[in-house]
Design a protein around this motif. Sequence first.
Motif, PDB file in Angstrom:
ATOM      1  N   ALA A   1      37.807 -22.084 -18.293  1.00  0.00           N
ATOM      2  CA  ALA A   1      38.498 -20.883 -17.808  1.00  0.00           C
ATOM      3  C   ALA A   1      38.237 -19.694 -18.723  1.00  0.00           C
ATOM      4  O   ALA A   1      38.089 -18.556 -18.264  1.00  0.00           O
ATOM      5  N   LYS A   2      38.142 -19.955 -20.020  1.00  0.00           N
ATOM      6  CA  LYS A   2      37.857 -18.866 -20.966  1.00  0.00           C
ATOM      7  C   LYS A   2      36.458 -18.296 -20.728  1.00  0.00           C
ATOM      8  O   LYS A   2      36.245 -17.079 -20.778  1.00  0.00           O
ATOM      9  N   ASP A   3      35.484 -19.181 -20.452  1.00  0.00           N
ATOM     10  CA  ASP A   3      34.118 -18.723 -20.156  1.00  0.00           C
ATOM     11  C   ASP A   3      34.061 -17.969 -18.830  1.00  0.00           C
ATOM     12  O   ASP A   3      33.343 -16.981 -18.710  1.00  0.00           O
ATOM     13  N   ILE A   4      34.807 -18.433 -17.844  1.00  0.00           N
ATOM     14  CA  ILE A   4      34.832 -17.740 -16.555  1.00  0.00           C
ATOM     15  C   ILE A   4      35.329 -16.316 -16.747  1.00  0.00           C
ATOM     16  O   ILE A   4      34.768 -15.365 -16.209  1.00  0.00           O
ATOM     17  N   LYS A   5      36.369 -16.181 -17.574  1.00  0.00           N
ATOM     18  CA  LYS A   5      36.942 -14.854 -17.809  1.00  0.00           C
ATOM     19  C   LYS A   5      35.990 -13.964 -18.603  1.00  0.00           C
ATOM     20  O   LYS A   5      35.848 -12.775 -18.319  1.00  0.00           O
ATOM     21  N   SER A   6      35.327 -14.533 -19.612  1.00  0.00           N
ATOM     22  CA  SER A   6      34.476 -13.703 -20.475  1.00  0.00           C
ATOM     23  C   SER A   6      33.106 -13.423 -19.849  1.00  0.00           C
ATOM     24  O   SER A   6      32.620 -12.292 -19.895  1.00  0.00           O
ATOM     25  N   ILE A   7      32.470 -14.416 -19.245  1.00  0.00           N
ATOM     26  CA  ILE A   7      31.134 -14.222 -18.669  1.00  0.00           C
ATOM     27  C   ILE A   7      31.232 -13.464 -17.344  1.00  0.00           C
ATOM     28  O   ILE A   7      30.474 -12.536 -17.099  1.00  0.00           O
ATOM     29  N   ASN A   8      32.158 -13.893 -16.461  1.00  0.00           N
ATOM     30  CA  ASN A   8      32.439 -13.228 -15.188  1.00  0.00           C
ATOM     31  C   ASN A   8      31.201 -13.052 -14.305  1.00  0.00           C
ATOM     32  O   ASN A   8      31.075 -12.051 -13.610  1.00  0.00           O
ATOM     33  N   LYS A   9      30.291 -14.005 -14.335  1.00  0.00           N
ATOM     34  CA  LYS A   9      29.099 -13.990 -13.485  1.00  0.00           C
ATOM     35  C   LYS A   9      28.769 -15.404 -13.063  1.00  0.00           C
ATOM     36  O   LYS A   9      28.967 -16.346 -13.816  1.00  0.00           O
ATOM     37  N   GLY A  10      28.231 -15.535 -11.882  1.00  0.00           N
ATOM     38  CA  GLY A  10      27.756 -16.837 -11.434  1.00  0.00           C
ATOM     39  C   GLY A  10      28.855 -17.702 -10.852  1.00  0.00           C
ATOM     40  O   GLY A  10      29.967 -17.265 -10.578  1.00  0.00           O
ATOM     41  N   ILE A  11      28.507 -18.974 -10.668  1.00  0.00           N
ATOM     42  CA  ILE A  11      29.427 -19.941 -10.069  1.00  0.00           C
ATOM     43  C   ILE A  11      30.405 -20.427 -11.132  1.00  0.00           C
ATOM     44  O   ILE A  11      30.000 -20.934 -12.173  1.00  0.00           O
ATOM     45  N   GLY A  12      31.694 -20.310 -10.834  1.00  0.00           N
ATOM     46  CA  GLY A  12      32.720 -20.792 -11.759  1.00  0.00           C
ATOM     47  C   GLY A  12      33.194 -22.181 -11.400  1.00  0.00           C
ATOM     48  O   GLY A  12      33.467 -23.000 -12.265  1.00  0.00           O
ATOM     49  N   VAL A  13      33.291 -22.454 -10.085  1.00  0.00           N
ATOM     50  CA  VAL A  13      33.820 -23.730  -9.620  1.00  0.00           C
ATOM     51  C   VAL A  13      32.973 -24.215  -8.445  1.00  0.00           C
ATOM     52  O   VAL A  13      32.701 -23.455  -7.514  1.00  0.00           O
ATOM     53  N   ASP A  14      32.532 -25.469  -8.506  1.00  0.00           N
ATOM     54  CA  ASP A  14      31.841 -26.097  -7.373  1.00  0.00           C
ATOM     55  C   ASP A  14      32.883 -26.507  -6.342  1.00  0.00           C
ATOM     56  O   ASP A  14      33.837 -27.210  -6.672  1.00  0.00           O
TER      57      ASP A  14
END
Length: 181
Positions: free
Chosen positions: A152-165
Amino acid sequence: MFKKFSLEEVSSQNQVKTSVQRRIRQSIQDEYPGLETVMEDLLPKKSPLIVVKCPNHLTLVVVNNVPLFFCIRDGPYMPTLRLLHQYPNIMKRFQVDRGAIKFVFSGANIMCPGLTSPGGVLDEEVDAERPVAIYAEGKQHALAIGFTKMSAKDIKSINKGIGVDNMHYLNDGLWKMERLD
């Protein structure tokens, strides 16, 4: 995963030995501690537990002809949406904004911007490679079950691409198959 799933996809159905049944129950209990109080009702020890094998290394756990959990390869067991609607607090939850709903219903993976926009909500404690429930902004019930590609921390910081399959969503093949008869 289950977009065109039907009974024809079933390769084999086997009633498992008690030792395998205990191992499945234990791994489900370890993954979802919220189910501990109702585990005897869900997976009774006396009722036969049937493991259904399907293509693409997919395994369904079936009790009384009702699919309750599924597993891909040797990954964690994930509840079906019908079970998640009965016990909504057993999984960590992510919430997507309103714009992502129609794409999730068509089987698309959940992108990071849909989770980090103003309508999205992330559970900060979720690590990568974990099953999560996907909820929609303004809706009460889960609309999908997914498997995180990053924390979740990476999803928030990167904010690009697929987060969840997206593994299983409302109105897919597994949802439409209420019973295995």
